[in-house]
Design a protein around this motif. Structure first.
Motif, PDB file in Angstrom:
ATOM      1  N   ALA A   1       0.837  -1.201   0.000  1.00  0.00           N
ATOM      2  CA  ALA A   1       0.000   0.000   0.000  1.00  0.00           C
ATOM      3  C   ALA A   1       0.871   1.250   0.000  1.00  0.00           C
TER       4      ALA A   1
ATOM      5  N   MET B   1       2.022   1.807  -3.465  1.00  0.00           N
ATOM      6  CA  MET B   1       0.987   2.337  -4.368  1.00  0.00           C
ATOM      7  C   MET B   1       0.634   3.772  -4.040  1.00  0.00           C
ATOM      8  N   ARG B   2       0.900   4.183  -2.817  1.00  0.00           N
ATOM      9  CA  ARG B   2       0.640   5.556  -2.406  1.00  0.00           C
ATOM     10  C   ARG B   2       1.480   6.516  -3.242  1.00  0.00           C
ATOM     11  N   ASN B   3       2.750   6.137  -3.465  1.00  0.00           N
ATOM     12  CA  ASN B   3       3.653   6.994  -4.237  1.00  0.00           C
ATOM     13  C   ASN B   3       3.983   6.336  -5.557  1.00  0.00           C
TER      14      ASN B   3
ATOM     15  N   ASN C   1       3.592   7.007  -8.616  1.00  0.00           N
ATOM     16  CA  ASN C   1       4.192   7.731  -9.728  1.00  0.00           C
ATOM     17  C   ASN C   1       5.650   8.017  -9.529  1.00  0.00           C
ATOM     18  N   GLU C   2       6.060   8.127  -8.277  1.00  0.00           N
ATOM     19  CA  GLU C   2       7.496   8.303  -8.043  1.00  0.00           C
ATOM     20  C   GLU C   2       8.244   7.035  -8.381  1.00  0.00           C
TER      21      GLU C   2
ATOM     22  N   LEU D   1       9.102   8.994 -17.833  1.00  0.00           N
ATOM     23  CA  LEU D   1       9.196  10.436 -18.047  1.00  0.00           C
ATOM     24  C   LEU D   1       8.200  10.973 -19.060  1.00  0.00           C
ATOM     25  N   ASN D   2       8.013  10.287 -20.179  1.00  0.00           N
ATOM     26  CA  ASN D   2       7.188  10.891 -21.219  1.00  0.00           C
ATOM     27  C   ASN D   2       5.765  10.353 -21.249  1.00  0.00           C
TER      28      ASN D   2
ATOM     29  N   GLU E   1       1.870   9.249 -19.543  1.00  0.00           N
ATOM     30  CA  GLU E   1       0.854   9.747 -18.624  1.00  0.00           C
ATOM     31  C   GLU E   1       1.134   9.185 -17.232  1.00  0.00           C
ATOM     32  N   PRO E   2       0.749   9.927 -16.178  1.00  0.00           N
ATOM     33  CA  PRO E   2       0.938   9.376 -14.835  1.00  0.00           C
ATOM     34  C   PRO E   2       0.065   8.144 -14.626  1.00  0.00           C
TER      35      PRO E   2
ATOM     36  N   ASP F   1      -2.567   5.818 -13.091  1.00  0.00           N
ATOM     37  CA  ASP F   1      -3.788   6.016 -12.330  1.00  0.00           C
ATOM     38  C   ASP F   1      -4.379   4.656 -12.000  1.00  0.00           C
TER      39      ASP F   1
ATOM     40  N   PHE G   1      -7.751   3.636  -7.491  1.00  0.00           N
ATOM     41  CA  PHE G   1      -7.833   3.035  -6.165  1.00  0.00           C
ATOM     42  C   PHE G   1      -9.061   3.570  -5.442  1.00  0.00           C
ATOM     43  N   ASN G   2      -9.935   2.653  -5.037  1.00  0.00           N
ATOM     44  CA  ASN G   2     -11.095   3.040  -4.251  1.00  0.00           C
ATOM     45  C   ASN G   2     -10.771   2.807  -2.790  1.00  0.00           C
ATOM     46  N   HIS G   3     -10.779   3.885  -2.005  1.00  0.00           N
ATOM     47  CA  HIS G   3     -10.401   3.727  -0.604  1.00  0.00           C
ATOM     48  C   HIS G   3     -11.621   3.383   0.214  1.00  0.00           C
TER      49      HIS G   3
ATOM     50  N   ARG H   1       5.283  16.414 -13.021  1.00  0.00           N
ATOM     51  CA  ARG H   1       5.611  15.633 -14.212  1.00  0.00           C
ATOM     52  C   ARG H   1       5.611  16.529 -15.423  1.00  0.00           C
TER      53      ARG H   1
ATOM     54  N   TRP I   1       5.046  15.805 -18.703  1.00  0.00           N
ATOM     55  CA  TRP I   1       4.126  15.578 -19.810  1.00  0.00           C
ATOM     56  C   TRP I   1       2.711  15.326 -19.354  1.00  0.00           C
TER      57      TRP I   1
ATOM     58  N   LEU J   1      11.227  16.288 -25.531  1.00  0.00           N
ATOM     59  CA  LEU J   1      10.815  14.896 -25.727  1.00  0.00           C
ATOM     60  C   LEU J   1      11.683  14.225 -26.768  1.00  0.00           C
TER      61      LEU J   1
ATOM     62  N   GLN K   1      -0.281  14.165   1.322  1.00  0.00           N
ATOM     63  CA  GLN K   1      -0.761  13.193   2.302  1.00  0.00           C
ATOM     64  C   GLN K   1       0.219  13.049   3.453  1.00  0.00           C
TER      65      GLN K   1
ATOM     66  N   TRP L   1      -5.165   9.571  -1.580  1.00  0.00           N
ATOM     67  CA  TRP L   1      -4.534   9.030  -0.385  1.00  0.00           C
ATOM     68  C   TRP L   1      -4.568  10.050   0.749  1.00  0.00           C
TER      69      TRP L   1
ATOM     70  N   GLY M   1     -12.604   7.567  -6.166  1.00  0.00           N
ATOM     71  CA  GLY M   1     -12.061   6.624  -5.178  1.00  0.00           C
ATOM     72  C   GLY M   1     -11.718   7.317  -3.877  1.00  0.00           C
TER      73      GLY M   1
ATOM     74  N   ALA N   1     -13.548   7.598   0.419  1.00  0.00           N
ATOM     75  CA  ALA N   1     -12.863   7.562   1.714  1.00  0.00           C
ATOM     76  C   ALA N   1     -13.504   8.499   2.716  1.00  0.00           C
TER      77      ALA N   1
ATOM     78  N   ARG O   1     -16.318   8.299   3.748  1.00  0.00           N
ATOM     79  CA  ARG O   1     -17.398   7.581   4.406  1.00  0.00           C
ATOM     80  C   ARG O   1     -17.251   7.612   5.918  1.00  0.00           C
TER      81      ARG O   1
END
Lengths: 509, 271
Positions: free
Chosen positions: A155, A158-160, A162-163, A168-169, A171-172, A174, A177-179, B50, B52, B68, B164, B189, B215, B219, B221
């Motif tokens: 967990a 998954m929190r970080n 994107n790090e 680099l090029n 999309e981030p 996604d 995640f449903n909390h 980021r 891009w 790029l 967070q 988060w 999502g 949270a 809730r």
């Protein structure tokens, strides 16, 4: 007359020769347009010769560029899809565990291209892979400390995310995640187990709370609490996410770091054998894998990949690899008879629609009878499933869904727990394999004593996806550092199978 | 300034290595003058983590396209850009780190107050009506150090870089109002961590946060005591009308404000 015309043409020719190249061309075009035939030979052929020369020079330059080192051309015809002839580490299995291990291996190597890693996957469509067919939940409500720690670490990963896995090029990442948390519901007979687990979980750092039936009814008015003694509710780091996104994120990042993906099936190993005697006087064959034979899809062509270390992350099909090596064929209760106790078990997931069902606060509810359900999207859809009885396991040769199972085993318990589910409509269903550890339903991480260089990361029995980032890191630490560095998972090795001491997990869903 | 340096190095790499790749680089990169690049680079907003992550609707600018192209051809450029984004995220984590020293020497409340003022937020103590905030240059009065026992009641961290991890600095305060309006680093988060305020929190403002999705709203809730919730202008909500209805169902005592969405009903095709 003729002489005059000829003289006219000659004059043109002479003027043409005296003029420049460009003028000649345009004059030619004019001539072609005006349909006057020119009988000149000298200048135009001369220019055509130069143009031809230029084309030939370009062609020659391209050929030279191709033949220079660094280009793709080679004088021998080779199948480009074959894996390389040698590698350092071959990971068999391209699911989330395999790619997680590949990513962590590349993350931990201290030199660029320090380890050459290949991930071998037999089915690029992932039609039977457990990763993409899973319900995608993550929880910390286990009874074993190692499991809780693995889930917590995953967990945190998954929190970080994107790090860790951001390229680099692109999309981030996604994960969607449903909390929403997990809610375990217990009756009187298992309430004491739940309380023990609660203290273990709090000690390990999980954020869980216990609810009495009154509090449960207050929080979730749609639950029927008449036979509920205790409920355990996750507050943080629990919920569900998209497994395909996680798999792809690991894969893209690993490939961008230099891991080689190979599509093919492992059909055999070339091993060297060491005949040794154990302390008890038993003679065992200790094998060391030298080559992994990877066969191309729909073909008989195979490539023996010479490697130093093999990682078995084949999930439900891990036992096949161990059989290929010839391990576990000896008499029972001996070291040579210790096979990998992992077999595929088929589990069904049904999607149903109930417009009056619980709303946004619907957690991943797990009942003491074994059924579970969770919300899927916002349109009143839910997915549900359960583990069948030990003696009523469905046939694993295919992934066909048994709809009678829902009618008989799931719907009554579902309607009992949530009265609104008495009227629902099943819209879809699918089946997937658990890599079920028949010994104690927990992961097997480590080396088999009879296979010197095969690392196992299998047997997760339904929680491989949620433990994949942390398990990948653990196996990478085993391989590159020699021992666990962050989490102590020595309890999940082959020692317990050799000593016949099961490490039972009481909260298997 | 840093961007100019990056571009200078990139240009140098191109000049140095460009000749070696003459055969294979088919595309002729437009050789725009360096000065113009520097000016463009300094105008480029450096708040993003980021490079891009621009929305698909806006095509990337010339500068981004050039970077790029260079990244795809040269390892050096890729490593430098990776370092740049890593440094940015490390700076962010440093800002949001736990104020352990302050907490040890002055107590939890002073640590939280100090954290909020450092982030350019503002707060109000329970029982007082005066708001503590920092001015535009970042200076603030140190009166809060003397109030070790006062509990924070209202916190405004709008348009700050709190994430967070930073919310860990606020744990332990019986907050009644929390505003995270327009915070770019607040994501799902961070919302999941708000369960520590479930007994006391009455008003929450998370509008205009670009990284919050459905999502994270699930949270909320746990916040059964919530009375006012503002979820306006969240760009990543797919069907805002439905989400608002489900939020109202989940939190029956809460008044949900949601402006900035196009809630008009669209006609579906067919009969």
């Amino acid at each position: 007359m003729l002489t005059w015309r000829n003289m006219h043409v000659t004059v043109r020719t002479v003027s043409g020769i005296l003029n420049s190249f460009r003028v000649i061309r345009s004059r030619e075009c004019m001539c072609a347009h005006g349909r006057i035939r020119t009988f000149t030979t000298g200048r135009i052929l001369h220019n055509k010769f130069f143009k031809d020369l230029e084309n030939q020079f370009n062609a020659a330059r391209d050929k030279v560029a191709d033949a220079l080192p660094g280009s793709q051309w080679s004088p021998f015809e080779m199948n480009p899809n074959l894996p390389p002839e040698r590698a350092d580490i071959v990971i068999i299995g391209g699911g989330v565990i395999g790619w997680s291990i590949a990513y962590w291996l590349k993350k931990k190597e201290r030199v660029r291209d320090g380890v050459k890693v290949i991930v071998v996957e037999k089915d690029p469509t992932y039609s039977q892979a457990s990763t993409v067919l899973s319900a995608g939940g993550i929880r910390q409500q286990f009874s074993l400390t190692e499991n809780i720690q693995l889930s917590l670490a995953s967990a945190d990963f998954m929190r970080n995310i994107n790090e860790h896995l951001g390229v680099l090029n692109q999309e981030p990442v996604d994960l969607q995640f449903n909390h929403s948390g997990y809610l375990f519901v217990a009756n009187e007979s298992v309430a004491h187990i739940m309380e023990e687990n609660y203290s273990t979980q709090r000690l390990a750092g999980a954020k869980v709370s216990l609810l009495s039936p009154v509090q449960l009814k207050e929080k979730f008015p749609w639950i029927n609490t008449e036979d509920v003694a205790l409920a355990s509710y996750g507050l943080e780091n629990e919920g569900w996410f998209d497994p395909w996104t996680l798999l792809n994120a690991f894969r893209q990042k690993a490939i961008s770091m230099g891991v080689i993906q190979s599509i093919g099936e492992v059909t055999g190993f070339n091993c060297t054998l060491n005949r040794m005697d154990t302390v008890d006087g038993e003679t065992v064959d200790v094998k060391r894998i030298k080559h992994v034979n990877v066969r191309m899809p729909n073909s008989r062509e195979y490539q023996p990949v010479e490697c130093a270390i093999v990682v078995n992350a084949a999930g439900a099909f891990s036992a096949k690899l161990v059989d290929m090596m010839g391990i576990g064929t000896g008499p029972k209760d001996t070291l040579s008879g210790m096979a990998l106790p992992v077999e595929p078990r088929k589990r069904f997931i049904y999607v149903f629609n109930c417009p009056d069902g619980p709303g946004l606060d619907c957690p991943f509810l797990v009942d003491y009878s074994g059924i579970y359900f969770r919300r899927e999207g916002l349109g009143g859809n839910y997915i549900t499933g359960t583990s069948p009885e030990e003696d009523a396991e469905p046939d694993v040769s295919n992934l066909d869904v048994d709809h009678e199972f829902f009618q008989e085993k799931i719907w009554p318990s579902l309607a009992h727990r949530v009265p609104a589910f008495e009227s629902l409509k099943v819209t879809s269903a699918w089946a997937g394999y658990y890599d079920y550890n028949t010994f104690d339903q927990n992961a097997i991480l480590g080396i088999h004593p009879l296979a010197q260089n095969m690392f196992f990361a299998t047997g997760f029995s339904g929680h491989g996806l949620q433990q994949s980032p942390a398990a990948g890191r653990a196996v990478a630490e085993l391989i590159l550092d020699g021992s666990y560095q962050t989490l102590d998972l020595n309890g999940l090795g082959f020692q317990r199978i050799m000593a016949k001491e099961p490490l039972l997990e009481k909260n298997i869903v | 300034m840093w961007n100019c340096l990056i571009v200078l190095v990139e240009r140098a790499m191109f000049v140095l290595y460009g000749s070696r790749f003459a055969f294979r680089v088919n595309m002729a990169a437009p050789l725009v003058p360096l000065q113009r690049f520097c000016k463009l680079a300094s105008l480029h907003v450096c708040g993003r983590r980021r490079l891009w992550s621009a929305s698909v609707a806006t095509p990337p600018s010339l500068y981004k396209r050039l970077l790029l192209a260079l990244t795809q051809r040269f390892y050096d450029v890729e490593i430098l850009l990776n370092w740049r984004s890593q440094l940015k995220s490390q700076a962010l984590q440093k800002k949001n780190a736990y104020y352990h020293y302050t907490q040890e020497h002055y107590g939890d409340n002073v640590a939280s107050a100090y954290f909020i003022l450092n982030m350019h937020g503002s707060f109000r103590y329970a029982g007082q009506s005066e708001w503590f905030r920092s001015d535009s240059s970042g200076k603030f009065s140190w009166d809060f150090v003397n109030q070790k026992d006062s509990l924070l009641e209202e916190v405004d961290l709008g348009r700050t870089v709190i994430n967070q991890m930073g919310l860990g600095n606020l744990v332990g305060n019986p907050l009644r109002t929390l505003s995270l309006r327009g915070c770019h680093e607040v994501d799902d988060w961070a919302l999941a961590r708000l369960h520590v305020f479930q007994d006391t929190l009455e008003e929450l403002d998370i509008s205009c946060c670009p990284h919050i999705t459905i999502g994270g709203l699930a949270a909320l809730r746990n916040l059964k005591g919530l009375r006012r919730l503002n979820v306006s202008s969240l760009p990543r909500l797919g069907s805002p009308g439905l989400v608002i209805i489900m939020l109202e169902e989940m939190l029956p005592l809460c008044q949900v404000t949601a402006k900035g969405y196009d809630l008009s009903l669209t006609q579906l095709g067919g009969n």
